[in-house]
Scaffold this active site. Structure first.
Site, PDB file in Angstrom:
ATOM      1  N   ASP A  95      49.723  28.764  22.682  1.00  0.00           N
ATOM      2  CA  ASP A  95      50.208  30.087  22.303  1.00  0.00           C
ATOM      3  C   ASP A  95      49.853  30.131  20.821  1.00  0.00           C
ATOM      4  O   ASP A  95      49.267  29.314  20.015  1.00  0.00           O
ATOM      5  CB  ASP A  95      51.884  30.035  22.465  1.00  0.00           C
ATOM      6  CG  ASP A  95      52.492  31.504  22.508  1.00  0.00           C
ATOM      7  OD1 ASP A  95      51.617  32.322  21.806  1.00  0.00           O
ATOM      8  OD2 ASP A  95      53.426  31.735  22.788  1.00  0.00           O
TER       9      ASP A  95
HETATM   10  C1  NOJ Z   1      53.014  34.955  21.622  1.00  0.00           C
HETATM   11  C2  NOJ Z   1      53.806  34.927  22.580  1.00  0.00           C
HETATM   12  O1  NOJ Z   1      54.714  34.076  22.874  1.00  0.00           O
HETATM   13  C3  NOJ Z   1      52.857  34.950  24.059  1.00  0.00           C
HETATM   14  O2  NOJ Z   1      53.468  35.168  25.023  1.00  0.00           O
HETATM   15  C4  NOJ Z   1      51.635  35.973  23.910  1.00  0.00           C
HETATM   16  O3  NOJ Z   1      50.792  36.016  24.917  1.00  0.00           O
HETATM   17  C5  NOJ Z   1      50.988  35.509  22.475  1.00  0.00           C
HETATM   18  N1  NOJ Z   1      51.931  35.767  21.299  1.00  0.00           N
HETATM   19  C6  NOJ Z   1      49.825  36.413  22.253  1.00  0.00           C
HETATM   20  O4  NOJ Z   1      50.223  37.598  21.714  1.00  0.00           O
END
Ligand code: NOJ
Length: 709
Positions: free
Chosen positions: A273
Site C-alpha cells: 500500500d
Molecule cells: C491507500 C489505500 O489504503 C489503498 O486502498 C489505495 O489503493 C492506495 N492508497 C492508492 O490510492
C-alpha cells in the site's frame, strides 16, 4: 459502447495466443541489470497528468508502474519512454483506484453487497473496467475484501460487510467483472485484492490502527474472501497498512508467503500500500529504510507503492549479501509474468482517440439497476411506502437531498457530482405532476408528505474517516422532529457509507430506506422505490448497532458461557442497552409479504465428506411482485472448538410475482461444513448440525442432521 463488443471479439484471440511467457520472462531477466530489476519493483504515486520526472525514469527503465496518471495521452507519453527509449523496452502498467466506477459511479461496495446479487457487482465492474481502460488504465486497486465488524471504521464503505461467505461471493464477482476470462482483452483491467490482511479489524475502528486477530479468526473470517479472489484468478494483491499481532502486514512472511503463495497458490504479484514499506519504520519494526526494504521484500511484497526504499537500499543490501539476488529475481519474475499475461508487451499503448466520456444511456442503465437492487427497506410501518398516488405537494428536506457528492460517496474515481442524479432530482423526474418543494434546513409546513434525506456527506466515510459517534447530525434530527410534528406521512432516505445509530428517527419515522451512497443514478433508483415503480429487495450486509457502545457487533459471534438472559443479571449484556442490534445482518423488508415453508433435508445423517441438500419454499403472499433473499445458516455444537451462533452458508435472491411460490435448494458439503478445529486444520468434524433457513440472520425455519464418524 457497441463498438467495444466488436473490438473485444477481434482482440481477445490475439492476446490469448501469446508466446510462452515463462521463457520470455527468463530471457529478459538474464539481460537485466540490478537497476533495471529494481525499476520493475517501483510504482510511483506520481501526479495525475504525469511529469517529466516520470518520463525520465521510465526512459531509464527505473519505473514499473504509476498510480494516478490518467488519460491516454499522458499515459502514452510515459509509456513511449519505457517502450521506445529504455534499454529493455519493458512497458509500464498504469493503475488507479477504480473502486465503484470510473466515470459512471455505481453504489459504494457496501451498498452493492446489500443487493446480495453478485451479478450486479459483475456488471458494474465490467463497465467500470471499460471506462477506465478507455483512459489508458490497465490495473485497478479493487476489490477491497476486508471484513468489517466495526462501523466506526470509515472504510466499511469500500467492502462487502461483515460476513466471509457473502464477501467471497462478491470477491469472485468483482474479479470476473474487471478481468473477464482474459484480463489482457480490450476493456479489461487487472484487479487487486486488498488489503492483505486484517486491515478491517483496526483497533477501536481507527483507520490504520493495530490489529490483534487470532489465527482461527484470520483463517475463518478474514482470509476467505481473499482466497475466493485467488481462486477467481486475481492478478494482484495489495499488502495492508496494519500491524498484525506484532508483524505489520507489509512485512509479514506468514501471510504474504506461507498463506498467500503456498496455501492459496497465488501466482500474481503483490504491491505494497502507499508508503507501507517505509512505514515499517513508524511501526517501530524497521530500524531504517534499508531494514524496511529488506523486511518487506523478504516477506513477499514484490512492488513498492510510492516510497522508494527498494530502489535506494537494495543495491547495498545485495552487495553486502544481506539479501540474495534470487529474492529480487523472484519478485521481478512475478511482475514481468503478469505484464506478459496482461498483454502489455503486445499492446503497450492506449488509444488516444478514446476517452471515458460522460455516462451514457447504457452505463446509466447499469448504474440505476445496481442502485435499485442495493436499496434496503429498513422499516415500513402501516405500509407508508410506496407513497399513495397523486400527492399534490411533497416536501423534500435535508441538504443531502440536493448534494451530488453525497450520492457518489468516497473513492468516486473520475465521477462528477454534476453528472449524478441527486435524490431531489430523481424525485422531480419521477413525479412531474407533483409540486416538489425542497429545503435544506427548515421544515415546509403545508406539504402532504415528507421525504427526509439524512445521513453522511460524501466525505464522512472512506479512508481516514473513522468516527467515534455514529448518530445522525443535529440538523438532520431537527428536520425529522419538525416533519413529524405535522402529522403527515414522513419517510426517511439514508445516504451513508456505514451503519449509523438511528436514535431520533428509528422509533419515530414510520418508513426508512437505506440507500447508502447509491452512485450516479442514485436519485432515480430511490424515487422509483418511493413511488412503487420498484420494490426494494436488498438486505443488510452488516449489522446496525443501536448505540456505538455495542460495537464491534456482528451476527456470527460466539455464544459465551453466559449468553444474555433478561431475567439473569450475571449474563453477558449491558446495564444500559440491549445486546441485540437495531437491524441485524441479512435484514431488509419488502412492500409485499413473503413466507417460508417446507424446510426439508435430503438425509437425517451424512458421512464425513458427504453432502446434504436443503430445500425450502418461498411464497409471495402480498399484493405486489418482489424479491426475497433466502438465507441459509448453520450452527455446530459438540465439536473440538466453539463455533459462532450462526454462520451464513448459502443465499439466493428470488424474484416472485404476486401469489407465486418457488422452491430454493442449497447444498451443504465439506466446503460449507468444515472449519479449523483444535489442530488448526480444516476438516469436517462429526456431530449435529443445526440448519436455519430464513430471511435474515434472526429467526427462520430450522431443522437438523448429523455428520457421522
Ligand atoms: C491507500 C489505500 O489504503 C489503498 O486502498 C489505495 O489503493 C492506495 N492508497 C492508492 O490510492
Amino acid at each position: 459502447m457497441k463498438l467495444f463488443a466488436i473490438l473485444l471479439m477481434i482482440a481477445a484471440p490475439a492476446f490469448a495466443a501469446s508466446r510462452n511467457n515463462q521463457e520470455r520472462v527468463e530471457n529478459l531477466l538474464k539481460r537485466m541489470t540490478l537497476d533495471e530489476k529494481l525499476g520493475q519493483l517501483q510504482q510511483s504515486g506520481g501526479p495525475v497528468e504525469g511529469s517529466l520526472d516520470l518520463v525520465d525514469q521510465a526512459g531509464k527503465g527505473r519505473l514499473s508502474s504509476t498510480l494516478n496518471v490518467r488519460g491516454a495521452k499522458a499515459i502514452n507519453q510515459i509509456q513511449r519512454a519505457a517502450v521506445e527509449k529504455s534499454r529493455l523496452k519493458i512497458p509500464l502498467i498504469f493503475a488507479f483506484d477504480v473502486i465503484h466506477g470510473y466515470r459512471t459511479i455505481f453504489p459504494i461496495p457496501l451498498a452493492m453487497a446489500s443487493s446480495w446479487d453478485p451479478a450486479v457487482v459483475e456488471s458494474a465492474s465490467t463497465l467500470a473496467a471499460r471506462e477506465a481502460w478507455m483512459d489508458g488504465l490497465r490495473w485497478t486497486f479493487s476489490p477491497m475484501l476486508d471484513i468489517a465488524r466495526d462501523p466506526r471504521w470509515g472504510r466499511v464503505a469500500e467492502g462487502n460487510g461483515e460476513d466471509p461467505y457473502l464477501g467471497s461471493a462478491m470477491a469472485r464477482a468483482y474479479v470476473r467483472g474487471y478481468q473477464g476470462d482474459d484480463a489482457s482483452a480490450v476493456g479489461r483491467l487487472a484487479a487487486c485484492a486488498k488489503h492483505w490482511v486484517g486491515y478491517g479489524a483496526a483497533e477501536a475502528g481507527r483507520d490504520y490502527s493495530t490489529t490483534e486477530i487470532s489465527e482461527r479468526t484470520l483463517r475463518e473470517i478474514y482470509f476467505p474472501p481473499f482466497r475466493a479472489a485467488v481462486d477467481a484468478g486475481v492478478w494482484t494483491f495489495m499488502s495492508a497498512f496494519n500491524d498484525l499481532d506484532g508483524v505489520p502486514a507489509s512485512a509479514n512472511h506468514w501471510t504474504l508467503t506461507d498463506i498467500l503463495r503456498h496455501d492459496m497458490g497465488f501466482k500474481g504479484f503483490v504491491v505494497s500500500d502507499w508508503d507501507s514499506v517505509l512505514q515499517l519504520i513508524a511501526h517501530g519494526l524497521a530500524a531504517n529504510e534499508a531494514d524496511a526494504a529488506k523486511r518487506a521484500l523478504s516477506a513477499g511484497v514484490d512492488m513498492e507503492m510510492n516510497s522508494t526504499t527498494y530502489m535506494k537500499e537494495l543495491p547495498s543490501l545485495i552487495k553486502a549479501g544481506k539479501i540474495p539476488m534470487a529474492v529480487v529475481d523472484e519478485a521481478v519474475r512475478r511482475v514481468l509474468n503478469a505484464k506478459f499475461a496482461l498483454g502489455l508487451f503486445e499492446h503497450p499503448y492506449a488509444d488516444e482517440s478514446k476517452k471515458a466520456g460522460a455516462p451514457d444511456e447504457e452505463s446509466r442503465t447499469v448504474a440505476r439497476r445496481a442502485a435499485e437492487r442495493s436499496l434496503v427497506l429498513l422499516k415500513n410501518d402501516n405500509g407508508v411506502l410506496p407513497f399513495f398516488p397523486g400527492i399534490k405537494k411533497l416536501a423534500v428536506l435535508g441538504d443531502l437531498a440536493d448534494d451530488g457528492a453525497a450520492v457518489l460517496g468516497s473513492w468516486s474515481g473520475d465521477g462528477r457530482p454534476e453528472e449524478a442524479v441527486t435524490i431531489l432530482a430523481g424525485i422531480r423526474d419521477a413525479v412531474p405532476e407533483t409540486q416538489v418543494v425542497f429545503s435544506s434546513e427548515t421544515v415546509i409546513k403545508d406539504a402532504d408528505a415528507y421525504v427526509l434525506v439524512l445521513g453522511e456527506k460524501g466525505d464522512m466515510s472512506g479512508e481516514a474517516s473513522s468516527r467515534a459517534y455514529l448518530g445522525l447530525r443535529g440538523e438532520d434530527l431537527a428536520l425529522a422532529r419538525g416533519a413529524l410534528i405535522t402529522g403527515k406521512p414522513v419517510v426517511a432516505v439514508l445516504l451513508n457509507g456505514r451503519p449509523l445509530t438511528l436514535t431520533g428517527i428509528v422509533d419515530e419515522v414510520p418508513a426508512i430506506i437505506e440507500a447508502w451512497q447509491p452512485g450516479t443514478e442514485g436519485g432515480h433508483a430511490v424515487a422509483s422505490a418511493l413511488f412503487g415503480k420498484i420494490n426494494p429487495g436488498g438486505k443488510l450486509p452488516i449489522s446496525f448497532p443501536r448505540t456505538v457502545g455495542q460495537v464491534p457487533l456482528y451476527y456470527n459471534h460466539k455464544s459465551t458461557g453466559r449468553p444474555a438472559e433478561d431475567e439473569n443479571h450475571f449474563t453477558s449484556k449491558y446495564l444500559d442497552a440491549p445486546v441485540t442490534p437495531q437491524f441485524p445482518f441479512g435484514w431488509g423488508l419488502s412492500y409485499t409479504k413473503f413466507s417460508l415453508s417446507d424446510l426439508r433435508l435430503s438425509a437425517p445423517k451424512i458421512a464425513r465428506g458427504g453432502s446434504v441438500t436443503v430445500k425450502a419454499s418461498v411464497s409471495n403472499d402480498g399484493a405486489m411482485a418482489g424479491d426475497e433473499v433466502v438465507q441459509l445458516y448453520i450452527k455446530r455444537r459438540g465439536v473440538s472448538v466453539t463455533r459462532p451462533v450462526r454462520e451464513l452458508k448459502g443465499f439466493s435472491r428470488v424474484a416472485l410475482p404476486q401469489g407465486a411460490k418457488k422452491e430454493v435448494a442449497f447444498t451443504l458439503g465439506p466446503k460449507e461444513l468444515g472449519f479449523f478445529g483444535l489442530d488448526m486444520r480444516y476438516s469436517v468434524e462429526p456431530g449435529p448440525v443445526e440448519v436455519f433457513v430464513g430471511t435474515s440472520s434472526v429467526g427462520g425455519l430450522s431443522a437438523s442432521f448429523t455428520i457421522g464418524e
